[in-house]
Structure formats: structure tokens, C-alpha cells
Design a protein around this motif. Structure first.
Motif, PDB file in Angstrom:
ATOM      1  N   GLN A   1      71.499   5.447   4.688  1.00  0.00           N
ATOM      2  CA  GLN A   1      71.868   6.836   4.441  1.00  0.00           C
ATOM      3  C   GLN A   1      70.735   7.597   3.762  1.00  0.00           C
ATOM      4  OE1 GLN A   1      75.489   6.505   2.215  1.00  0.00           O
ATOM      5  NE2 GLN A   1      76.751   6.155   4.031  1.00  0.00           N
ATOM      6  N   ARG A   2      70.021   6.944   2.856  1.00  0.00           N
ATOM      7  CA  ARG A   2      68.885   7.593   2.203  1.00  0.00           C
ATOM      8  C   ARG A   2      67.806   7.932   3.226  1.00  0.00           C
ATOM      9  NH1 ARG A   2      69.316  10.474  -1.561  1.00  0.00           N
ATOM     10  NH2 ARG A   2      67.094  10.345  -1.865  1.00  0.00           N
ATOM     11  N   SER A   3      67.544   7.033   4.181  1.00  0.00           N
ATOM     12  CA  SER A   3      66.538   7.324   5.199  1.00  0.00           C
ATOM     13  C   SER A   3      67.012   8.443   6.126  1.00  0.00           C
ATOM     14  CB  SER A   3      66.205   6.063   6.005  1.00  0.00           C
ATOM     15  OG  SER A   3      67.330   5.611   6.714  1.00  0.00           O
ATOM     16  N   GLU A   4      68.307   8.489   6.444  1.00  0.00           N
ATOM     17  CA  GLU A   4      68.840   9.581   7.259  1.00  0.00           C
ATOM     18  C   GLU A   4      68.736  10.911   6.506  1.00  0.00           C
ATOM     19  OE1 GLU A   4      72.826   8.680   8.447  1.00  0.00           O
ATOM     20  OE2 GLU A   4      72.217   6.963   9.663  1.00  0.00           O
ATOM     21  N   ILE A   5      69.036  10.882   5.218  1.00  0.00           N
ATOM     22  CA  ILE A   5      68.929  12.100   4.410  1.00  0.00           C
ATOM     23  C   ILE A   5      67.491  12.579   4.373  1.00  0.00           C
ATOM     24  CG2 ILE A   5      69.068  12.951   2.029  1.00  0.00           C
ATOM     25  CD1 ILE A   5      71.628  11.264   1.736  1.00  0.00           C
ATOM     26  N   ALA A   6      66.553  11.650   4.203  1.00  0.00           N
ATOM     27  CA  ALA A   6      65.139  12.041   4.168  1.00  0.00           C
ATOM     28  C   ALA A   6      64.712  12.642   5.500  1.00  0.00           C
ATOM     29  CB  ALA A   6      64.275  10.824   3.831  1.00  0.00           C
ATOM     30  N   ALA A   7      65.172  12.063   6.610  1.00  0.00           N
ATOM     31  CA  ALA A   7      64.823  12.603   7.925  1.00  0.00           C
ATOM     32  C   ALA A   7      65.431  13.988   8.125  1.00  0.00           C
ATOM     33  CB  ALA A   7      65.302  11.654   9.027  1.00  0.00           C
ATOM     34  N   LEU A   8      66.675  14.169   7.695  1.00  0.00           N
ATOM     35  CA  LEU A   8      67.323  15.478   7.833  1.00  0.00           C
ATOM     36  C   LEU A   8      66.670  16.522   6.937  1.00  0.00           C
ATOM     37  CD1 LEU A   8      71.071  14.437   8.101  1.00  0.00           C
ATOM     38  CD2 LEU A   8      69.611  15.357   9.906  1.00  0.00           C
ATOM     39  N   GLU A   9      66.239  16.112   5.746  1.00  0.00           N
ATOM     40  CA  GLU A   9      65.545  17.056   4.869  1.00  0.00           C
ATOM     41  C   GLU A   9      64.212  17.474   5.470  1.00  0.00           C
ATOM     42  OE1 GLU A   9      65.392  14.992   1.148  1.00  0.00           O
ATOM     43  OE2 GLU A   9      67.329  15.775   0.486  1.00  0.00           O
ATOM     44  N   ALA A  10      63.495  16.516   6.095  1.00  0.00           N
ATOM     45  CA  ALA A  10      62.233  16.861   6.757  1.00  0.00           C
ATOM     46  C   ALA A  10      62.490  17.805   7.928  1.00  0.00           C
ATOM     47  CB  ALA A  10      61.529  15.593   7.236  1.00  0.00           C
ATOM     48  N   GLN A  11      63.546  17.543   8.690  1.00  0.00           N
ATOM     49  CA  GLN A  11      63.900  18.416   9.806  1.00  0.00           C
ATOM     50  C   GLN A  11      64.293  19.799   9.293  1.00  0.00           C
ATOM     51  OE1 GLN A  11      67.196  16.990  12.090  1.00  0.00           O
ATOM     52  NE2 GLN A  11      67.007  18.569  13.642  1.00  0.00           N
ATOM     53  N   ASN A  12      65.002  19.849   8.165  1.00  0.00           N
ATOM     54  CA  ASN A  12      65.399  21.120   7.574  1.00  0.00           C
ATOM     55  C   ASN A  12      64.169  21.918   7.125  1.00  0.00           C
ATOM     56  OD1 ASN A  12      67.010  23.133   6.634  1.00  0.00           O
ATOM     57  ND2 ASN A  12      67.663  22.058   4.785  1.00  0.00           N
ATOM     58  N   ARG A  13      63.204  21.231   6.504  1.00  0.00           N
ATOM     59  CA  ARG A  13      61.973  21.921   6.088  1.00  0.00           C
ATOM     60  C   ARG A  13      61.222  22.465   7.298  1.00  0.00           C
ATOM     61  NH1 ARG A  13      61.852  17.626   2.484  1.00  0.00           N
ATOM     62  NH2 ARG A  13      60.464  16.430   3.826  1.00  0.00           N
ATOM     63  N   GLN A  14      61.148  21.684   8.389  1.00  0.00           N
ATOM     64  CA  GLN A  14      60.469  22.145   9.589  1.00  0.00           C
ATOM     65  C   GLN A  14      61.189  23.346  10.190  1.00  0.00           C
ATOM     66  OE1 GLN A  14      57.533  21.158  10.848  1.00  0.00           O
ATOM     67  NE2 GLN A  14      57.751  22.774  12.347  1.00  0.00           N
TER      68      GLN A  14
END
Length: 182
Positions: free
Chosen positions: A72-85
Motif C-alpha cells: 500500500q505504501r508503494s501504491e500511495i507513492a506511485a499515486l502521489e507521483a502521478q498526482n504531482r505529474q
């Protein structure tokens, strides 16, 4: 004389060298060494096996929880990166929208892309020896051309089109130019 197997009451009291007797203390039984049944291996009791089973179950349950947390932490990090992009993309699009709402930017783009000039200006283009435009030139995209159908399909398509009336050829009451003089 008392042997090893005799009771403690049958023994003689031992004394000190000075002749006084020492008080008797009760002897504590010493733990007998555990005899192993098969060599130098350790013996597991039922209690140790149960404790080991509980420990393994706890480790297994915590491992799955930690794995789920890590995933879940890795999914959150990926979603946060996608959100920043996405936020960066939105900021770029808003900037582009702001530019296109400026008439000066529109004129600049028309000059650069299409080579347009304002009324009263004279535009020059340099043509090379080979007949190609030199410098920055505008390029318009070619329209997509539908693939050419075989002649039989085109012929049949014209037969079908001939059977339907052409609506552009029909006169309408609202168009005064198509009225005939009688």
C-alpha cells in the motif's frame, strides 16, 4: 557405616576440627541430568512445540500485514507521483490557456506558424536554389485520405447514390435565388 543409599538420619554428624559440631542443613535435591534418548540433539517438550507453533503463526500473520502495508505504501507513492505529474500538466495547460487568451500571443503564433502579416506590412520569404523555402516555414498537416476502394465498390456506390434524391439540388422556399421566372 552408612552407604550412599542410607537415610540422612543414620549418618554421623560431622564436626569441625576444633571439636564443635555444625548444625545440620537439609540437603536440597539436585536436578538429575536429562538423559538424551538419541545422541547430542535437544529434546522438545510439548510446551516448547506449542510455543514454537504460536511464534510461527504470529510471524506469519505479521508478515502478511507488513507485506500489505508495504504494498500500500508503494501504491500511495506511485499515486502521489502521478498526482504531482497531473498537477504539473494542469499548470502547463492553464499557462497555455492564459497565453491563447492574449491577442498578442495569437498574432505572434499566426506570424510564426503561418507566415501571416498584418495589414500594411510586407512579408518576405527566401527561396533557395533548389526551390525550397529557407528558414522557418509553416507546415500544415496533410488531411487524411481514405483508402481508395476497388472500382466495383465505387461503381455500386454511385448506383446507390443515384437512387436517392440529392437534397442540395432540391429548391427550398427560403432560398429566393433558386426561384424560376415564369
Amino acid at each position: 557405616m552408612a552407604g550412599r543409599g542410607s537415610s540422612p538420619s543414620s549418618r554421623r554428624p560431622t564436626g569441625r576440627r576444633d571439636g564443635r559440631s555444625t548444625p545440620r542443613t537439609t540437603a536440597r535435591p539436585q536436578a538429575a541430568p536429562v538423559a538424551s534418548s538419541g545422541g547430542s540433539g535437544t529434546r522438545f517438550t510439548t510446551r516448547a512445540l506449542i510455543l514454537l507453533g504460536v511464534a510461527v503463526m504470529l510471524i506469519a500473520s505479521y508478515t502478511t500485514s507488513v507485506h500489505a502495508w508495504w504494498q500500500q505504501r508503494s501504491e500511495i507513492a506511485a499515486l502521489e507521483a502521478q498526482n504531482r505529474q497531473t498537477q504539473q500538466d494542469i499548470a502547463q495547460l492553464e499557462d497555455q490557456e492564459r497565453r491563447w487568451s492574449d491577442p498578442a500571443y495569437i498574432r505572434q503564433q499566426a506570424r510564426e506558424r503561418f507566415g501571416w502579416v498584418m495589414p500594411g506590412e510586407i512579408g518576405y520569404r527566401v527561396i533557395g536554389v533548389d526551390g525550397e523555402l529557407k528558414g522557418q516555414s509553416s507546415t500544415l498537416e496533410e488531411p487524411e485520405v481514405a483508402p481508395r476502394r476497388p472500382w466495383v465498390e465505387r461503381l455500386w456506390g454511385s448506383v446507390e447514390a443515384a437512387g436517392t434524391p440529392d437534397r442540395a439540388a432540391e429548391p427550398t422556399d427560403a432560398d429566393p435565388e433558386l426561384e424560376t421566372d415564369e
